[in-house]
Design a protein around this motif. Sequence first.
Motif, PDB file in Angstrom:
ATOM      1  N   PRO A 109       0.710  -1.199   0.012  1.00 37.61           N
ATOM      2  CA  PRO A 109       0.062  -0.126   0.000  1.00 37.61           C
ATOM      3  C   PRO A 109       0.894   1.353  -0.106  1.00 37.61           C
ATOM      4  N   GLN A 110       0.182   2.326   0.203  1.00 41.77           N
ATOM      5  CA  GLN A 110       1.022   3.668   0.126  1.00 41.77           C
ATOM      6  C   GLN A 110       1.205   4.103   1.555  1.00 41.77           C
ATOM      7  N   LYS A 111       2.252   4.899   1.605  1.00 39.80           N
ATOM      8  CA  LYS A 111       2.594   5.844   2.583  1.00 39.80           C
ATOM      9  C   LYS A 111       2.577   4.795   3.992  1.00 39.80           C
ATOM     10  N   LYS A 112       1.956   5.406   5.068  1.00 40.59           N
ATOM     11  CA  LYS A 112       2.501   4.626   6.525  1.00 40.59           C
ATOM     12  C   LYS A 112       1.538   3.296   6.401  1.00 40.59           C
ATOM     13  N   VAL A 144      15.655   2.535  -0.237  1.00 39.71           N
ATOM     14  CA  VAL A 144      16.744   3.325   0.440  1.00 39.71           C
ATOM     15  C   VAL A 144      16.711   4.855   0.135  1.00 39.71           C
ATOM     16  N   HIS A 145      16.720   5.461   0.870  1.00 34.98           N
ATOM     17  CA  HIS A 145      17.050   7.263   0.715  1.00 34.98           C
ATOM     18  C   HIS A 145      18.386   7.125   0.101  1.00 34.98           C
ATOM     19  N   PHE A 146      18.332   8.067  -1.102  1.00 35.18           N
ATOM     20  CA  PHE A 146      19.504   8.558  -1.708  1.00 35.18           C
ATOM     21  C   PHE A 146      20.221   7.471  -2.776  1.00 35.18           C
ATOM     22  N   GLU A 147      19.659   6.198  -2.461  1.00 34.53           N
ATOM     23  CA  GLU A 147      20.128   5.210  -3.385  1.00 34.53           C
ATOM     24  C   GLU A 147      19.097   4.887  -4.045  1.00 34.53           C
ATOM     25  N   GLU A 149      16.432   6.345  -4.455  1.00 33.55           N
ATOM     26  CA  GLU A 149      15.729   7.622  -4.990  1.00 33.55           C
ATOM     27  C   GLU A 149      16.703   8.903  -5.110  1.00 33.55           C
ATOM     28  N   THR A 150      16.689  10.033  -5.457  1.00 33.31           N
ATOM     29  CA  THR A 150      17.547  11.028  -5.399  1.00 33.31           C
ATOM     30  C   THR A 150      17.380  11.784  -4.124  1.00 33.31           C
ATOM     31  N   GLY A 151      16.393  11.583  -3.668  1.00 32.35           N
ATOM     32  CA  GLY A 151      16.027  12.333  -2.433  1.00 32.35           C
ATOM     33  C   GLY A 151      15.532  11.635  -1.281  1.00 32.35           C
ATOM     34  N   LYS A 152      14.762  11.945  -0.371  1.00 34.56           N
ATOM     35  CA  LYS A 152      14.584  11.408   0.828  1.00 34.56           C
ATOM     36  C   LYS A 152      12.743  11.502   1.143  1.00 34.56           C
ATOM     37  N   SER A 153      11.958  10.836   0.101  1.00 35.99           N
ATOM     38  CA  SER A 153      10.680  10.870   0.170  1.00 35.99           C
ATOM     39  C   SER A 153       9.849   9.686   0.303  1.00 35.99           C
ATOM     40  N   PHE A 154      10.827   8.499   0.657  1.00 39.50           N
ATOM     41  CA  PHE A 154      10.011   7.052   0.730  1.00 39.50           C
ATOM     42  C   PHE A 154       9.639   7.082   2.107  1.00 39.50           C
ATOM     43  N   TYR A 155       8.221   6.506   2.310  1.00 38.17           N
ATOM     44  CA  TYR A 155       7.766   6.110   3.437  1.00 38.17           C
ATOM     45  C   TYR A 155       8.266   4.566   3.872  1.00 38.17           C
ATOM     46  N   PHE A 192      12.390   6.123  -9.101  1.00 37.92           N
ATOM     47  CA  PHE A 192      12.729   5.479  -7.890  1.00 37.92           C
ATOM     48  C   PHE A 192      12.658   4.003  -8.039  1.00 37.92           C
ATOM     49  N   ARG A 193      13.424   3.319  -7.653  1.00 41.31           N
ATOM     50  CA  ARG A 193      13.561   1.566  -7.572  1.00 41.31           C
ATOM     51  C   ARG A 193      12.785   1.285  -6.493  1.00 41.31           C
ATOM     52  N   ILE A 194      11.402   0.882  -6.765  1.00 41.17           N
ATOM     53  CA  ILE A 194      10.645   0.449  -5.910  1.00 41.17           C
ATOM     54  C   ILE A 194      10.312  -1.042  -5.991  1.00 41.17           C
TER      55      ILE A 194
END
Length: 232
Positions: A109-112, A144-147, A149-155, A192-194
Motif C-alpha cells: 500500500p501507500q505511505k504509512k 533506500v533514501h538517496f540510493e 531515489e535521489t532524495g528522501k521521500s520514501f515512507y 524510484f527503484r521500488i
Amino acid sequence: MKVFSWNIRHGGGTRITEILAELERHADSDFIVLTEYRNNKNGLLIKKQLTHLGFVNQHSPNVEAKVNSVLIAAKYSVSFEEFPELQSHQHRVVSARWKDTHIVGTYFPQKKEKARVFDFLSDLVKTAHIETTLIIAGDMNTGVHFEDETGKSFYCSKDFIELKKEGLTDAWRLINTENTEYTWYSNHGNGFRIDHFLISSHCNDLVNTCYYLHSPRVNKISDHSQMILELR
C-alpha cells in the motif's frame, strides 16, 4: 530457476495484448509474479495465456474486479497461501511453496500503511525454516533514501532496511553494488527503484543474476519495469 515479476498497472487496461505478448517472452520462467493484477476480463485472458505457456498452477485473491492484487503462476505443483491476519491488506500478499523454496508476491500500500505489511513480512522472515529459500518479490513502493531515489521521500524506508537486517538480501543490489536504476517514474520525472527481489541471505551464493528490463516501461506497456531473478 528463473522468477519473473512485473507490475502490469491496473490490470492491464487497453494494453492487454502487449502484456500477453510480454508474458510469452518470459515463458522460460519457472514462476511469474504479477502485481496490480485484477479479477476481470483481462485477468481471465492473463490466466488463459499463462496456462497456455505451461504455468498451470495459479492463484490470486478473490477480490472485486477493480481491486489491484497479486497473481502467482508456477509450472510446478505448489502450495499457495493467503494471510487473513493482514485483514484489509490480505489481497496484497500471496505465497507459493515448492520444495524448499518459498516465494512471496507482494503489492504494498501507500505511505504509512506499508508498515503493516512490513511487520507481517518481518514475522515471516523470523519464523522461516533455516533451510528455506525465501524470496519476496514485487512492488514494495519503497527503497533506500538517496540510493533508490535521489532524495528522501520514501515512507517506511527504515522498515525496508530493517527487513534486510533480519536476514534478507536485496538481490539486485547484491549484483549491482554501484549502479543506479529506477523502475518507476513520477509525473514530474523523478525516478524510484521500488520493485525488488529480497532473498534469504544464506542463499546469496545461489543468485546467478538479477536485473531489470526497462523497455516495457519506456514503451508504456506498463509504468513499471520488469524484474528477473535467476538462481543457480
